[in-house]
Write an enzyme that holds these catalytic residues in place. Structure first.
Site, PDB file in Angstrom:
ATOM      1  N   SER A  35       6.874   7.299  12.868  1.00  0.00           N
ATOM      2  CA  SER A  35       6.712   6.017  12.267  1.00  0.00           C
ATOM      3  C   SER A  35       7.494   5.000  12.963  1.00  0.00           C
ATOM      4  CB  SER A  35       7.266   6.316  10.980  1.00  0.00           C
ATOM      5  OG  SER A  35       7.839   4.968  10.129  1.00  0.00           O
ATOM      6  N   ASP A  57       4.237  -0.858  11.508  1.00  0.00           N
ATOM      7  CA  ASP A  57       4.019   0.369  11.228  1.00  0.00           C
ATOM      8  C   ASP A  57       3.490   0.928  12.610  1.00  0.00           C
ATOM      9  OD1 ASP A  57       2.883   1.642   8.471  1.00  0.00           O
ATOM     10  OD2 ASP A  57       1.241   2.134  10.226  1.00  0.00           O
ATOM     11  N   ASP A  70       1.011  -1.062   0.198  1.00  0.00           N
ATOM     12  CA  ASP A  70      -0.123   0.014  -0.021  1.00  0.00           C
ATOM     13  C   ASP A  70       0.745   1.320   0.155  1.00  0.00           C
ATOM     14  OD1 ASP A  70       1.029  -0.423   2.551  1.00  0.00           O
ATOM     15  OD2 ASP A  70      -0.849   0.075   3.751  1.00  0.00           O
ATOM     16  N   HIS A  71       2.190   1.360   0.366  1.00  0.00           N
ATOM     17  CA  HIS A  71       2.811   2.540   0.368  1.00  0.00           C
ATOM     18  C   HIS A  71       3.719   2.804  -0.605  1.00  0.00           C
ATOM     19  CE1 HIS A  71       2.257   1.968   4.838  1.00  0.00           C
ATOM     20  NE2 HIS A  71       2.755   2.854   5.160  1.00  0.00           N
ATOM     21  N   ARG A 121      -1.123  12.556  10.119  1.00  0.00           N
ATOM     22  CA  ARG A 121       0.073  13.150  10.172  1.00  0.00           C
ATOM     23  C   ARG A 121       0.211  14.496   9.381  1.00  0.00           C
ATOM     24  NH1 ARG A 121       3.818   8.006  11.169  1.00  0.00           N
ATOM     25  NH2 ARG A 121       3.138   7.668  13.172  1.00  0.00           N
ATOM     26  N   ARG A 148       9.313   2.747  11.264  1.00  0.00           N
ATOM     27  CA  ARG A 148      10.493   2.413  10.351  1.00  0.00           C
ATOM     28  C   ARG A 148      11.633   2.190  11.088  1.00  0.00           C
ATOM     29  NH1 ARG A 148       9.759   8.201   7.489  1.00  0.00           N
ATOM     30  NH2 ARG A 148       7.780   7.586   7.814  1.00  0.00           N
TER      31      ARG A 148
HETATM   32  C1  MIC Z   1       3.536   6.356   8.357  1.00  0.00           C
HETATM   33  O1  MIC Z   1       2.216   6.533   8.627  1.00  0.00           O
HETATM   34  O2  MIC Z   1       4.719   7.219   8.580  1.00  0.00           O
HETATM   35  C2  MIC Z   1       4.125   5.071   7.829  1.00  0.00           C
HETATM   36  C3  MIC Z   1       4.808   5.165   6.471  1.00  0.00           C
HETATM   37  O3  MIC Z   1       2.984   4.392   7.653  1.00  0.00           O
HETATM   38  C4  MIC Z   1       5.033   4.697   8.908  1.00  0.00           C
HETATM   39  C5  MIC Z   1       5.781   3.317   8.276  1.00  0.00           C
HETATM   40  C6  MIC Z   1       6.749   3.500   7.544  1.00  0.00           C
HETATM   41  O4  MIC Z   1       7.638   4.474   7.547  1.00  0.00           O
HETATM   42  O5  MIC Z   1       6.949   2.559   6.782  1.00  0.00           O
HETATM   43  C7  MIC Z   1       4.617   4.131  10.131  1.00  0.00           C
HETATM   44  O6  MIC Z   1       3.645   5.081  10.625  1.00  0.00           O
HETATM   45  O7  MIC Z   1       5.006   3.336  11.032  1.00  0.00           O
HETATM   46 FE1  SF4 Z   2      -0.300   4.399   5.036  1.00  0.00          FE
HETATM   47 FE2  SF4 Z   2       0.891   5.317   7.459  1.00  0.00          FE
HETATM   48 FE3  SF4 Z   2      -0.584   7.142   6.138  1.00  0.00          FE
HETATM   49 FE4  SF4 Z   2      -1.804   5.000   7.357  1.00  0.00          FE
HETATM   50  S1  SF4 Z   2      -0.443   6.788   8.258  1.00  0.00           S
HETATM   51  S2  SF4 Z   2      -2.335   5.634   5.184  1.00  0.00           S
HETATM   52  S3  SF4 Z   2      -0.203   3.337   7.009  1.00  0.00           S
HETATM   53  S4  SF4 Z   2       1.140   6.140   5.337  1.00  0.00           S
END
Ligand code: MIC
Ligand code: SF4
Length: 756
Positions: A643, A160, A95-96, A448, A645
């Site tokens: 995140s 995540d 999805d990312h 976010r 990550r």
């Molecule tokens: C995000 O919302 O920042 C992400 C991308 O979903 C991350 C995960 C990532 O960095 O792959 C998260 O929230 O953990």
């Molecule tokens: Fe995707 Fe993270 Fe955004 Fe949710 S918050 S839609 S998991 S990038």
């Protein structure tokens, strides 16, 4: 029938005995999340009462979910753990990696074309180890999990930060780094500090323009981005029972933004309706039998103040819509105050884009409520002033919404329907003109809004709000438009007003889809070959990090002293860098490039003491590494917020950083650092942050005595030869110190595996 029904049966079969036993051992009534935690102890029945905020506890989560951007690193690590299959049901969700540009169909094809190497890798690893695979376009991980896998009373982890979304269906669902997922997939215990408990009592009932999103926007405003750290937030009260399961999902999802370990609602009629509507009547029936176990004990509801570490009450009757932002999700402004506050702060008032979507707000109900606003605009002769984009949460939601005419009013307003994926929420947005870096405002229903997150433009002021408010503000084209009181002028010059949104909790005709994008793993994966091309720029097999040599670390240099907010987006940016998530060396070239250097207030410009010159953070780090000099990163409060990550930990590690010394950490990041064999330290005296100077050398003079609860001593040798000696606290227990000694948690697993 639900996926993994036998596993769910097993959880329910054990629940009563485990909870009754825990109540006795703890010696008092239990809250709902405590019941779930005690029912998932790795060793079975509870034998002691764990201290909240103190005891490390071994858990056995029921399942694991991973999204494509984190799964690559998680699976590259799992491949080294020496297992044939994952020990618990596991899924991967693509999805990312899908960019939003022109619209769903083209964007999806483009993503598949561009990232086929990564998707093929994830697909073959999934097949090999018995992992369910959700193809690109199937939907956003947390929405797909809520629709298919979440179940009341269960416990899961996901790589995540937003797995807590499943708390909307009564699950303890926790965001972790990939190394934690490896533990669970390998059948080992998963460790977590027993969370504290924050209770949120919801009284009254939402009405008018207020939505579940406003509940969490209010909580974020009250608790701030670090107020939930180390805690589970439990919602209850009559107001809780008036919300839909997906609405509760929204609230739990965004609990990640206050640093909460997870958030949860008890099982109720809305949960039952949702389970049934998503084809899981079997789970609903079992849950109905256990209702008393899927909620807090009645004494907790009677006297919540006796059971929670902190208690908040929110009156839903009085809640008005809110917009949180810019640049941080806890800067909360009620819609009625926006006019004044925006003007005072100089926030651009023209809204350029309205975006609906993300795992937070992309359910059928969300789309239907926003559509009711869009429909009015069409009927009342209004045109959208801003551009308008939508990412549905899953193919099931999209297909059903299309069938039910919910997408039509958006199309009538020329909205772009992007892929069922994260899209702009993770910076996968090819926004025209973003490179000009003009000051502008966007509103979205995501969770976010850190600087540069959606479009890479540091001057984009992003505000988080509900989908229906996004629709209203996109139509009005103004940030200070208050749909409750303000009117608009339509194409015929008439004054019109928008009525409050109306939505459907669940589709009257049931959910449907043609192809939900799921692919089951092959029965026997032993013959599946996972190929990683050594020349690939996107994937790289991992090499083990070196073990600690048993000596005090002396002569380490400061890499950067980060000033102010330093989220994982600052440490390892997403957007364009997502393409290197499977290649540690390549992605390391973005390390800390977004962090502000405290000495010159600039990003990506730090002193290289070897040359006396300033350079990009990754270059300076590589120079020290080549010279055999370890480095230290210094940071401020809530370092690593955002995140999950683990790249934000692995990259500095790969570039030779040995310690990260900060005023405070976000939970997942702190664990990630520990797992990757780094020293995650906090200033014993927060004022010592100011003692760190630009050309400092760090000596860890009692590292050889590294032990739980014992602060470390660090000498800071300044450029003029003077020195400061400071203390650094840490939260390592014995097992975690072993990770440090071995060089990483994975090194330890490999060692243990080799001995078996
Ligand atoms: C995000 O919302 O920042 C992400 C991308 O979903 C991350 C995960 C990532 O960095 O792959 C998260 O929230 O953990
Ligand atoms: Fe995707 Fe993270 Fe955004 Fe949710 S918050 S839609 S998991 S990038």
């Amino acid at each position: 029938m639900a996926f993994d029904i036998e596993m769910i049966k097993g959880v329910y079969a054990r629940m009563k005995e485990r909870v009754d036993n825990a109540r006795e051992v703890v010696g008092r009534p239990l809250t709902y999340s405590e019941k779930i935690l005690y029912a998932h102890l790795y060793d079975g029945l509870a034998t002691e009462a764990y201290k909240r905020g103190e005891s490390y506890v071994d858990f056995a989560p029921d399942r694991v979910a991973m999204q494509d951007a984190t799964a690559q690193m998680a699976l590259l690590q799992f491949m080294q753990a020496g297992k044939n299959k994952t020990a618990v049901p596991t899924t991967v969700h693509c999805d990312h990696l899908i960019q939003a540009k022109v619209g769903a169909k083209t964007d999806l094809q483009e993503a598949i074309f561009k990232s086929s190497e990564v998707f093929n890798f994830l697909e073959s690893v999934s097949n090999k180890y018995g992992i369910g695979f959700w193809k690109p376009g199937a939907g956003i991980i947390h929405q797909v999990v809520l629709e298919n896998y979440a179940f009341p009373g269960g416990m899961m982890i996901g790589t995540d930060s937003h797995p807590p979304n499943a708390g909307g269906l009564g699950m303890v669902a926790i965001g972790v780094g990939g190394a934690d997922a490896v533990d669970v997939m390998a059948g080992m215990a998963w460790e977590l500090k027993m969370p504290k408990l924050v209770g949120v009592k919801l009284t009254g009932k939402l009405n008018g323009w207020a939505s579940p999103k406003d509940v969490i926007l209010e909580v974020a405003g009250l608790l701030t981005v670090k107020g939930g750290t180390g805690a589970i937030v439990e919602y209850f009260g009559e107001g809780a029972e008036s919300l839909s399961a997906t609405g509760k999902g929204t609230i739990c999802n965004m609990g990640a933004e206050i640093g909460a370990t997870t958030s949860i609602f008890a099982y109720d009629d809305a949960s039952e309706r949702y389970l049934k509507a998503t084809g899981r009547a079997d789970v609903a029936e079992m849950a109905n039998e256990l209702r008393e176990y899927l909620r807090s004990d009645k004494e907790v509801y009677e006297n919540p103040e006796r059971f929670y570490d902190q208690l908040i009450t929110i009156d839903l009757d009085k809640l008005e819509p809110r917009l949180n932002g810019p640049f941080t999700p806890d800067l909360m402004t009620p819609v009625s105050k926006m006019k004044d506050i925006a003007e005072k702060n100089g926030w651009p008032l023209t809204v350029e884009w309205g975006l609906i979507g993300s795992c937070t707000n992309s359910s059928y109900e969300d789309l239907s409520r926003a559509a009711s606003i869009a429909r009015q605009a069409v009927e009342k002769g209004l045109e959208t002033k801003a551009k308008f984009g939508i990412n549905p949460g899953s193919e099931q939601v999209r297909y059903t919404a299309e069938r039910d005419g919910i997408l039509k009013p958006f199309n009538d307003l020329n909205a772009v329907i992007f892929t069922n994926a994260c899209g702009p929420c993770i910076g996968q947005w090819d926004r025209e003109g973003a490179d000009k870096e003009e000051k502008n405002t966007i509103v979205h229903s995501f969770n976010r809004n850190f600087k540069k997150r959606a479009d890479g433009n540091p001057n984009t002021y992003a505000f988080v709000t509900s989908p229906e408010m996004v629709a209203a503000l996109a139509i009005a084209g103004r940030l200070d438009f208050n749909p409750i009181t303000d009117t608009l002028v339509n194409k015929n010059g008439e004054v019109v007003k928008l009525d409050p949104p109306k939505g459907e909790e669940l589709p009257a005709k049931g959910f449907d889809y043609e192809d939900n994008g799921y692919q089951a793993p092959v029965e026997d994966g032993s013959a599946v070959q996972v190929v990683v091309n050594p020349d690939s720029e996107r994937l790289q097999l991992l090499e083990s990090f070196p073990a600690w040599n048993g000596q005090n670390i002396m002569g380490a240099k400061l890499l950067i002293k980060a000033f102010g907010k330093c989220t994982t987006d600052h440490i390892s940016m997403a957007g364009p860098w997502l393409r290197f998530r499977g290649h540690l060396d390549n992605i390391s070239n973005n390390t800390l490039t977004g962090a502000v250097n405290a000495f010159n207030q600039e990003t990506n410009k730090v002193l290289n003491t070897l040359t006396g010159e300033y350079g990009a953070v990754p270059d300076v780090a590589r120079a020290y590494k080549a010279a055999g000099i370890p480095t230290v990163v210094v940071g401020d409060e809530n370092y690593g917020e955002g995140s999950s990550r683990e790249h934000a930990a692995m990259q500095p590690r790969h570039l030779g950083t040995v310690a990260v010394l900060v005023r405070s950490f976000a939970r997942i990041h702190e664990t990630n650092l520990k797992k990757q064999g780094m020293l995650a330290l906090t200033f014993a005296d927060k004022a010592d942050y100011d003692k760190v100077q630009e050309a400092d050398t760090f000596n860890f003079i009692d590292l050889t005595e590294f032990a739980p609860g014992r602060p470390l001593t660090i000498e800071l040798i300044h450029a003029d030869g003077s020195k400061d000696v400071i203390k650094a606290n840490h939260s390592y227990n014995d097992a975690q110190i072993e990770w440090f000694k071995a060089g990483s948690a994975l090194n330890l697993i490999k060692k243990q595996q080799a001995q078996n």
